[in-house]
Design an enzyme around this catalytic site. Structure first.
Site, PDB file in Angstrom:
ATOM      1  N   ASP A 184      51.894  30.144  57.070  1.00  0.00           N
ATOM      2  CA  ASP A 184      52.598  29.510  58.186  1.00  0.00           C
ATOM      3  C   ASP A 184      52.129  28.067  58.331  1.00  0.00           C
ATOM      4  O   ASP A 184      50.938  27.821  58.541  1.00  0.00           O
ATOM      5  CB  ASP A 184      52.298  30.273  59.488  1.00  0.00           C
ATOM      6  CG  ASP A 184      52.980  29.665  60.692  1.00  0.00           C
ATOM      7  OD1 ASP A 184      54.141  30.025  60.975  1.00  0.00           O
ATOM      8  OD2 ASP A 184      52.355  28.799  61.355  1.00  0.00           O
TER       9      ASP A 184
ATOM     10  N   TYR B 239      51.685  19.914  61.722  1.00  0.00           N
ATOM     11  CA  TYR B 239      50.307  20.164  61.268  1.00  0.00           C
ATOM     12  C   TYR B 239      49.886  19.129  60.223  1.00  0.00           C
ATOM     13  O   TYR B 239      48.717  19.084  59.834  1.00  0.00           O
ATOM     14  CB  TYR B 239      50.146  21.578  60.670  1.00  0.00           C
ATOM     15  CG  TYR B 239      50.525  22.722  61.596  1.00  0.00           C
ATOM     16  CD1 TYR B 239      50.699  22.519  62.958  1.00  0.00           C
ATOM     17  CD2 TYR B 239      50.709  24.008  61.103  1.00  0.00           C
ATOM     18  CE1 TYR B 239      51.073  23.560  63.798  1.00  0.00           C
ATOM     19  CE2 TYR B 239      51.072  25.061  61.938  1.00  0.00           C
ATOM     20  CZ  TYR B 239      51.258  24.826  63.275  1.00  0.00           C
ATOM     21  OH  TYR B 239      51.617  25.864  64.102  1.00  0.00           O
TER      22      TYR B 239
ATOM     23  N   LYS C   4      58.239  24.548  60.392  1.00  0.00           N
ATOM     24  CA  LYS C   4      58.859  24.419  61.731  1.00  0.00           C
ATOM     25  C   LYS C   4      59.401  23.023  61.974  1.00  0.00           C
ATOM     26  O   LYS C   4      58.847  22.041  61.484  1.00  0.00           O
ATOM     27  CB  LYS C   4      57.820  24.754  62.814  1.00  0.00           C
ATOM     28  CG  LYS C   4      57.042  26.024  62.533  1.00  0.00           C
ATOM     29  CD  LYS C   4      56.145  26.454  63.676  1.00  0.00           C
ATOM     30  CE  LYS C   4      55.222  27.573  63.213  1.00  0.00           C
ATOM     31  NZ  LYS C   4      53.943  27.110  62.668  1.00  0.00           N
TER      32      LYS C   4
ATOM     33  N   HIS D 121      60.150  24.692  66.751  1.00  0.00           N
ATOM     34  CA  HIS D 121      58.742  24.815  67.159  1.00  0.00           C
ATOM     35  C   HIS D 121      58.574  25.040  68.676  1.00  0.00           C
ATOM     36  O   HIS D 121      57.750  25.846  69.093  1.00  0.00           O
ATOM     37  CB  HIS D 121      57.970  23.562  66.705  1.00  0.00           C
ATOM     38  CG  HIS D 121      56.525  23.798  66.480  1.00  0.00           C
ATOM     39  ND1 HIS D 121      55.789  23.160  65.509  1.00  0.00           N
ATOM     40  CD2 HIS D 121      55.647  24.624  67.096  1.00  0.00           C
ATOM     41  CE1 HIS D 121      54.548  23.591  65.535  1.00  0.00           C
ATOM     42  NE2 HIS D 121      54.430  24.467  66.493  1.00  0.00           N
TER      43      HIS D 121
END
Ligand code: NDP
Length: 280
Positions: A47, A52, A77, A110
């Site tokens: 994931d 990120y 996402k 998200h």
């Protein structure tokens, strides 16, 4: 390496490993080795997310693993500032380019950012991405029941999964019941409460009784609850420990004890209705 890990089936007929590696706050040089360690340990699901800032390194870890693409399940996402239809479609392509992939197995909105009133447009974009094959399945994160119902009412398409904060201190029973009623799978983020649940006395006692680690007890609880679960670790030993759950079993009494740990104020992350960070 093969493993007898459990899989769950989405309402769209596709299936996902029930346990995957979370990669929030796994950054830089630590990322590709963590992904490789996970895949070597038997994980097949990873994931990540645009926000990120590690999609490139996650892609490197995947490429270096040597495991065939079709055996892996990769999730990323859409960030909050890309909800507009065309912007969302290019955001997925940018993620695919960083990941060096032709498709993701699961693409998620998200956050709903209801204040901006754009998530329906983002959802229309995800439906198109699914139809053109760049996202095999589509879902959301951090949607409450009203947001989910709005997707259904306005587009007729429900997400296959809602990825939400969920751990023994914040069990989200009502939202999970809505998911179950609508065929949506529940995916637990911060499944260890960002580490905070590991020192809970009940968890510690069960770990001692079962000769397992506290993380294993919590993750096994998620598995038996039917959640998809994505613990994060950047440490190869803990990555392996978190996957070594398949011979562990919590009996009804242990499950019932963990059920009592829920707290009214157990949320650690943001309240989804109010979260509207747009910078990315
Ligand atoms: P987790 O609940 O997975 O906890 C991670 C923390 O626990 C880290 O500090 C990690 O440290 C530690 N840890 C992991 N395994 C063990 C172990 N066996 N023993 C002791 N400590 C351990 O928190 P996250 O918030 O990272 O959530 C997991 C994933 O969920 C994220 O990585 C991300 O992929 C996703 N997520 C999604 C969100 C969303 O809005 N959709 C929001 C937040 C997370 P160490 O690395 O040192 O092992």
């Amino acid at each position: 390496m093969s493993s007898n890990q459990p899989y769950l089936t989405f309402y769209d007929g596709r299936r996902t490993p029930q346990l995957g590696l979370g990669t929030w706050q796994v950054t830089g040089d630590a990322t590709a080795p963590a992904v490789q360690a996970a895949i070597e340990a038997g994980y097949r699901a990873i994931d990540t997310a645009y926000i990120y800032y590690n999609e490139t390194e996650v892609g490197q870890g995947i490429a270096q693993s040597g495991v065939p693409r079709e055996d892996l399940f990769i999730t990323t996402k859409l960030w909050n500032n890309r909800h507009e239809l065309d912007s969302a479609k290019s955001a997925l392509q940018e993620s695919l380019d960083r990941l060096q992939l032709d498709y993701v197995d699961l693409y998620l909105i998200h956050w709903p950012v209801p204040k901006e009133k754009m998530y329906l447009q983002a959802w229309e974009a995800l439906i198109q991405m699914r139809d053109d094959g760049r996202a095999k399945s589509i879902g959301v994160c951090n949607f409450n029941a009203d947001h989910l119902q709005n997707l259904l009412d306005k587009t007729g398409v429900l997400p296959v999964v809602n990825q939400i904060e969920l751990h023994p201190y914040f069990q989200q029973t009502e939202l999970c019941a809505y998911h179950a009623d609508h065929g949506i799978l529940t995916e637990a983020w911060s499944p260890l409460g960002q580490g905070q649940v590991l020192t809970d006395p009940v968890i510690q006692e069960l770990a001692h009784q079962l000769q397992a680690s506290p993380a294993q007890v919590i993750l096994r609880w998620h598995i038996q609850m039917g959640h998809i679960v994505i613990p994060k670790s950047a440490n190869p030993d803990r990555i392996r420990e978190n996957f070594n759950l398949w011979n562990l079993h919590l009996d009804d009494a242990a499950m019932a004890r963990i059920a009592t740990l829920n707290k009214a104020d157990g949320r650690i992350g943001p309240e989804p209705e109010l979260f509207h960070v747009m910078k990315g």
